[in-house]
Design a protein around this motif. Structure first.
Motif, PDB file in Angstrom:
ATOM      1  N   HIS A   1     -28.876 -20.444  -5.801  1.00 59.96           N
ATOM      2  CA  HIS A   1     -29.266 -20.619  -7.248  1.00 59.96           C
ATOM      3  C   HIS A   1     -30.214 -19.735  -7.768  1.00 59.96           C
ATOM      4  O   HIS A   1     -31.302 -19.206  -7.042  1.00 59.96           O
ATOM      5  CB  HIS A   1     -29.846 -22.027  -7.708  1.00 59.96           C
TER       6      HIS A   1
ATOM      7  N   GLU B   1     -23.196 -17.827 -12.521  1.00 60.51           N
ATOM      8  CA  GLU B   1     -24.115 -18.421 -13.482  1.00 60.51           C
ATOM      9  C   GLU B   1     -25.258 -17.108 -14.042  1.00 60.51           C
ATOM     10  O   GLU B   1     -26.107 -16.613 -13.270  1.00 60.51           O
ATOM     11  CB  GLU B   1     -25.173 -19.359 -12.670  1.00 60.51           C
TER      12      GLU B   1
ATOM     13  N   GLY C   1     -30.330 -22.591 -19.052  1.00 60.06           N
ATOM     14  CA  GLY C   1     -31.629 -23.382 -19.661  1.00 60.06           C
ATOM     15  C   GLY C   1     -31.779 -22.755 -20.990  1.00 60.06           C
ATOM     16  O   GLY C   1     -32.840 -22.955 -21.539  1.00 60.06           O
TER      17      GLY C   1
ATOM     18  N   SER D   1     -25.700 -23.434 -19.581  1.00 58.63           N
ATOM     19  CA  SER D   1     -25.743 -23.771 -20.983  1.00 58.63           C
ATOM     20  C   SER D   1     -24.576 -24.503 -21.296  1.00 58.63           C
ATOM     21  O   SER D   1     -24.045 -24.210 -22.338  1.00 58.63           O
ATOM     22  CB  SER D   1     -26.257 -22.847 -22.194  1.00 58.63           C
TER      23      SER D   1
HETATM   24  P1  PGA Z   1     -27.964 -25.291 -17.408  1.00 56.66           P
HETATM   25  O1  PGA Z   1     -28.400 -24.937 -16.001  1.00 56.66           O
HETATM   26  O2  PGA Z   1     -26.868 -26.010 -17.693  1.00 56.66           O
HETATM   27  O3  PGA Z   1     -29.295 -26.134 -17.935  1.00 56.66           O
HETATM   28  O4  PGA Z   1     -27.929 -24.142 -18.285  1.00 56.66           O
HETATM   29  C1  PGA Z   1     -27.362 -24.630 -15.059  1.00 56.66           C
HETATM   30  C2  PGA Z   1     -27.858 -24.255 -13.960  1.00 56.66           C
HETATM   31  O5  PGA Z   1     -28.955 -23.845 -13.590  1.00 56.66           O
HETATM   32  O6  PGA Z   1     -27.009 -24.544 -12.747  1.00 56.66           O
END
Ligand code: PGA
Length: 252
Positions: A97, A169, A175, A215
């Motif tokens: 991640h 991602e 976030g 998000s």
């Molecule tokens: P988020 O995070 O949905 O809060 O943007 C996704 C992730 O980090 O896997």
């Protein structure tokens, strides 16, 4: 031709105790009782794995972890092994991640070791890849994705990767509330799929599930899932609330 089964995965990051995880599951599981045509997964903190496993047993919601060490056991203070995760009831494990790459020194090389360890323990790795905003603005998105996938899967052969899941991602979308547009996401997913085809073969490329993360919310899941190369979602913030995560899980 897309026979890939959707996977909606929750990444709880460093949120929720065991008791809070149990409370979540008691509300969430009944809400998703009708979601038989898709896979669901929650990855809580290590300390909540056993408690959540007890709640999810016999339900369609699978358990996942957020990281693992590559050795089965040994003098590695503070680490958790693939064997421990499997024994705790995990089916999936998130690997590489961007928060681990950014804050904890995760490299493509350690990602490759963790991916191999996960597969050997019978866990499905969710390999996370994605560019930062600076990299995107400099036109470097595809070269970053190429590096993350190529090096993260270095020394594998296609028939070892049947359980592999990849999560695209974009770091700037995590976030932040700024979801990638469905076209931006589709473009990246198609690139990753053709890379898997070039590195391995067309059969694996056609079968590998590629999740979008960054998000994801109840409001944008359906348009993302309508794109041909988006096979699911890795959801952070919106997976912490049973109602919003259920709405995402039940996307139409
Ligand atoms: P988020 O995070 O949905 O809060 O943007 C996704 C992730 O980090 O896997």
């Amino acid at each position: 031709m897309t026979a890939r089964r959707p996977l909606i995965a929750g990444n709880w990051k460093m949120f929720k105790t065991g008791a809070e995880a149990v409370e979540f599951a008691r509300r969430f599981v009944p809400l998703v009782a009708g979601a038989g045509d898709r896979d669901l997964m929650i990855a809580p903190a290590f300390t909540a794995l056993e408690a959540l496993a007890g709640e999810l047993k016999g339900t369609p919601v699978a358990l996942g972890a957020q990281n693992l060490h590559w050795e089965l056991e040994g003098p590695f203070t503070g680490e958790i092994s693939p064997r421990m995760l499997a024994a705790a009831g995990c089916r999936y494990v998130i690997i590489g991640h961007s928060e681990r790459r950014q804050h904890f020194g995760e490299t493509n090389e350690s990602v490759a070791r963790r991916t191999r360890a996960a597969l050997q323990a019978g866990l499905a790795p969710i390999l996370c890849v994605g560019e930062t905003e600076t990299e995107r603005n400099a036109g470097g998105t595809f070269s970053v994705l190429d590096k993350h996938v190529r090096k993260g899967l270095k020394n594998f052969v296609a028939n070892e990767l049947g359980a592999l899941v990849i999560a695209y991602e974009p770091v700037w979308a995590i976030g932040t509330g700024r979801t990638a547009t469905r076209d931006q996401a589709q473009e990246a997913h198609a690139f990753i799929r053709s890379l898997v085809s070039n590195l391995f073969n067309a059969e694996l490329a056609g079968a590998v599930r590629i999740l979008y993360g960054g998000s994801v919310k109840p409001e944008n899941i359906s348009e993302l899932m309508a794109m041909p190369d988006i096979d699911g979602a890795l959801v952070g913030g919106a997976s912490l609330n049973p109602d919003s995560f259920a709405k995402i899980a039940l996307f139409a």
